[in-house]
Design a protein around this motif. Sequence first.
Motif, PDB file in Angstrom:
ATOM      1  N   LEU A  32      39.766  13.859 -11.478  1.00  0.00           N
ATOM      2  CA  LEU A  32      39.130  14.188 -10.199  1.00  0.00           C
ATOM      3  C   LEU A  32      40.027  14.984  -9.272  1.00  0.00           C
ATOM      4  CD1 LEU A  32      37.271  10.872  -9.275  1.00  0.00           C
ATOM      5  CD2 LEU A  32      36.339  12.904 -10.392  1.00  0.00           C
ATOM      6  N   GLY A  33      41.338  14.717  -9.326  1.00  0.00           N
ATOM      7  CA  GLY A  33      42.206  15.431  -8.393  1.00  0.00           C
ATOM      8  C   GLY A  33      43.659  15.050  -8.547  1.00  0.00           C
ATOM      9  N   PHE A  34      44.515  15.917  -8.029  1.00  0.00           N
ATOM     10  CA  PHE A  34      45.961  15.729  -8.091  1.00  0.00           C
ATOM     11  C   PHE A  34      46.530  16.205  -6.767  1.00  0.00           C
ATOM     12  CE2 PHE A  34      50.246  17.319  -9.024  1.00  0.00           C
ATOM     13  CZ  PHE A  34      50.803  16.234  -9.682  1.00  0.00           C
ATOM     14  N   SER A  35      47.426  15.426  -6.171  1.00  0.00           N
ATOM     15  CA  SER A  35      47.958  15.806  -4.867  1.00  0.00           C
ATOM     16  C   SER A  35      49.409  15.383  -4.728  1.00  0.00           C
ATOM     17  CB  SER A  35      47.129  15.170  -3.732  1.00  0.00           C
ATOM     18  OG  SER A  35      47.118  13.769  -3.845  1.00  0.00           O
ATOM     19  N   ALA A  36      50.128  16.128  -3.899  1.00  0.00           N
ATOM     20  CA  ALA A  36      51.500  15.762  -3.546  1.00  0.00           C
ATOM     21  C   ALA A  36      51.466  14.742  -2.416  1.00  0.00           C
ATOM     22  CB  ALA A  36      52.284  17.003  -3.123  1.00  0.00           C
ATOM     23  N   LEU A  37      52.421  13.817  -2.420  1.00  0.00           N
ATOM     24  CA  LEU A  37      52.508  12.777  -1.414  1.00  0.00           C
ATOM     25  C   LEU A  37      53.733  12.999  -0.541  1.00  0.00           C
ATOM     26  CD1 LEU A  37      51.844   9.731  -3.775  1.00  0.00           C
ATOM     27  CD2 LEU A  37      50.160  10.895  -2.349  1.00  0.00           C
ATOM     28  N   PHE A  38      53.595  12.814   0.765  1.00  0.00           N
ATOM     29  CA  PHE A  38      54.687  13.015   1.701  1.00  0.00           C
ATOM     30  C   PHE A  38      54.849  11.773   2.561  1.00  0.00           C
ATOM     31  CE2 PHE A  38      52.912  17.076   0.589  1.00  0.00           C
ATOM     32  CZ  PHE A  38      54.017  17.854   0.329  1.00  0.00           C
ATOM     33  N   ALA A  82      34.974   1.325  -6.595  1.00  0.00           N
ATOM     34  CA  ALA A  82      34.507   1.866  -5.315  1.00  0.00           C
ATOM     35  C   ALA A  82      33.059   2.329  -5.486  1.00  0.00           C
ATOM     36  CB  ALA A  82      35.401   3.011  -4.848  1.00  0.00           C
ATOM     37  N   GLN A  83      32.436   2.708  -4.376  1.00  0.00           N
ATOM     38  CA  GLN A  83      31.033   3.117  -4.419  1.00  0.00           C
ATOM     39  C   GLN A  83      30.856   4.373  -5.273  1.00  0.00           C
ATOM     40  OE1 GLN A  83      32.798   2.356  -1.669  1.00  0.00           O
ATOM     41  NE2 GLN A  83      31.542   1.378  -0.099  1.00  0.00           N
ATOM     42  N   ASN A  84      29.665   4.506  -5.862  1.00  0.00           N
ATOM     43  CA  ASN A  84      29.433   5.623  -6.783  1.00  0.00           C
ATOM     44  C   ASN A  84      29.138   6.940  -6.075  1.00  0.00           C
ATOM     45  OD1 ASN A  84      26.859   5.060  -5.862  1.00  0.00           O
ATOM     46  ND2 ASN A  84      26.018   4.469  -7.864  1.00  0.00           N
ATOM     47  N   TYR A  85      29.106   6.941  -4.740  1.00  0.00           N
ATOM     48  CA  TYR A  85      28.942   8.214  -4.029  1.00  0.00           C
ATOM     49  C   TYR A  85      30.285   8.754  -3.518  1.00  0.00           C
ATOM     50  CZ  TYR A  85      28.317   4.546  -0.466  1.00  0.00           C
ATOM     51  OH  TYR A  85      28.449   3.423   0.303  1.00  0.00           O
ATOM     52  N   ILE A  86      31.360   8.131  -3.942  1.00  0.00           N
ATOM     53  CA  ILE A  86      32.698   8.642  -3.615  1.00  0.00           C
ATOM     54  C   ILE A  86      33.135   9.606  -4.711  1.00  0.00           C
ATOM     55  CG2 ILE A  86      35.130   7.998  -3.375  1.00  0.00           C
ATOM     56  CD1 ILE A  86      34.172   5.405  -2.066  1.00  0.00           C
ATOM     57  N   THR A  87      33.563  10.790  -4.324  1.00  0.00           N
ATOM     58  CA  THR A  87      33.927  11.818  -5.305  1.00  0.00           C
ATOM     59  C   THR A  87      35.426  11.863  -5.576  1.00  0.00           C
ATOM     60  OG1 THR A  87      34.045  13.481  -3.541  1.00  0.00           O
ATOM     61  CG2 THR A  87      31.946  13.249  -4.702  1.00  0.00           C
ATOM     62  N   SER A  88      36.234  11.476  -4.610  1.00  0.00           N
ATOM     63  CA  SER A  88      37.681  11.419  -4.808  1.00  0.00           C
ATOM     64  C   SER A  88      38.289  10.740  -3.589  1.00  0.00           C
ATOM     65  CB  SER A  88      38.280  12.813  -5.012  1.00  0.00           C
ATOM     66  OG  SER A  88      39.623  12.718  -5.465  1.00  0.00           O
ATOM     67  N   PHE A  89      39.620  10.847  -3.454  1.00  0.00           N
ATOM     68  CA  PHE A  89      40.320  10.191  -2.357  1.00  0.00           C
ATOM     69  C   PHE A  89      41.415  11.108  -1.822  1.00  0.00           C
ATOM     70  CE2 PHE A  89      38.533   6.940  -4.991  1.00  0.00           C
ATOM     71  CZ  PHE A  89      38.104   5.951  -4.124  1.00  0.00           C
ATOM     72  N   SER A  90      41.560  11.154  -0.506  1.00  0.00           N
ATOM     73  CA  SER A  90      42.723  11.792   0.099  1.00  0.00           C
ATOM     74  C   SER A  90      43.809  10.730   0.247  1.00  0.00           C
ATOM     75  CB  SER A  90      42.382  12.420   1.445  1.00  0.00           C
ATOM     76  OG  SER A  90      41.923  11.434   2.359  1.00  0.00           O
ATOM     77  N   THR A  91      45.061  11.162   0.415  1.00  0.00           N
ATOM     78  CA  THR A  91      46.177  10.221   0.326  1.00  0.00           C
ATOM     79  C   THR A  91      47.051  10.240   1.570  1.00  0.00           C
ATOM     80  OG1 THR A  91      47.490  11.925  -0.798  1.00  0.00           O
ATOM     81  CG2 THR A  91      46.273  10.371  -2.184  1.00  0.00           C
TER      82      THR A  91
END
Length: 515
Positions: A32-38, A82-91
């Motif tokens: 779903l996604g890949f992100s850098a964490l700060f 989590a709910q099925n209308y969630i597409t991804s997550f921000s961090t």
Amino acid sequence: MKKGFLVLFWFWSLIIYSQSNDLASISTGKFLGFSALFNQEESLFGYLAIYSKGKESPTTEKFEYVYFDKNLNKVANNDFIAQNYITSFSTYIDTKGNIELYPIVDSEKYAKAKKQTIPTVKLVNLKDNSISDLPVFSYEDDKLVTLDANLSEKDREDFLRKFLRSNDYLPRTEVNFLNDGSIFILKYKYDPYKRLKFDYGIIKYDSNKNELWRFDFNNDKKAKIDQTIDIIYFDFENIYLTEKTTVKKDITFKLIKINLKSGLKEIDMPIINYSENSIGSLKIFNNRFDNIYNKRRFDDKLVFVGQIIESLYSGTDKGCFRMIIDKKTNEVKFDNLYYSQIQSFIGAKIPSANDEGYRLVARDFYFFKDGSIGFMFEKFKGGGVSIMGVGGNIKTTDLVYVETNESFMPKIARIFEKDITKGYTNSDYLFSRYGKEIDDVVFFYKDFQKESDGEKNWNLYINTIRSGVVSSEKIPISSKTNAIIPYVAKEGYILLREYNKESKYNGIRLEKLNN
């Protein structure tokens, strides 16, 4: 500092050292996604990948997170529901080094969902690899209540309608969790009939929801005083906010600082000579296309950059202003710098920078210890109405770097020439990061250039600013096979995510730079 990414193409000649992982094979779920964490100091903390592992129930879905450290070692992973209308997550990384996952909701799926419940923030504890839901709080009937996460949206709306009929207002609450387990809330009441916001207050509670202190603003609804309070920054020691007060046609603004430990007000001063939009830009600096992180904390001060927007109804900014808050003395200083001054300075130093028809759009800010600021602009043309809506027919070309002195006047100008790029809200500027030394900055941009053989290829430029001196490195890019997304990496490296949808390859790797 802007921490973003843009799609590039395959890097071929960069390899000095590489550590890699394949995101397609590291989980059985759908990527779903890949992100850098700060972390709180804006330093790179690591990376996070999110996967969907399919339907868990008629209303929920199973997800998986995978955490990598700065060296791309897989450190932790776990499944969660989590709910099925969630597409991804921000961090977000809290002060304890926990990862907070903020749900991103698909509005179409949400509208069609059989049951709509409150999407909760997930808290990932990396020490024991556990995951839990952060509670959802609301300030109602003069007390802090915990909402039932299983409560449907319909039931919540029914409750609020009844509450409005009984009280003539709706409760509004913003919640912030602190590193010692305590929380503070910004609460207010909203009268939708008269469109009034009133009875603002900031309240701090311990971890058991016992009130420690409160700071109240105007609570006189009968006086028809409309107030808006915006938190522009908090550093777990103090809260900095702006207050807008409207009485009939009279509008005033204040800057307020509240000590988080004691609840005492340490700054209470009027802000004059700036419009409402200008003051709002202290919280969010928007260049029409994206938001730019516009503040930095030092040991002795906080430094902000805002936009000079002369009219409430005009979105056009005439320049920037700097606000410095001395953390020890609480002295506040404002300085203005207009784009006309910047362009005159650039024109005297680099005449070619002022091409006819182009204007400068801010892409990033670099904050230095002495209070001076580096502005990264991109030369920009277009942005009118097109078949794609507002923002079409855009052309961007050279990057222009301007650095101020301590007095917030231009002292350095440098141009980074690049070919014209056309496209919808396009930019060749990528991202930046601070180096080991507090005033070192590294920024990245791309350019699609015609080479000596007549072929056009992508190039990546890595530029380092040390004490006003800029050094640059160019890395050629070629091939039409795979796509690449570059991410911020530890000092001396860049992280490249290479993917090919047809071959289902999705690799990440660290590449060492030459600079």
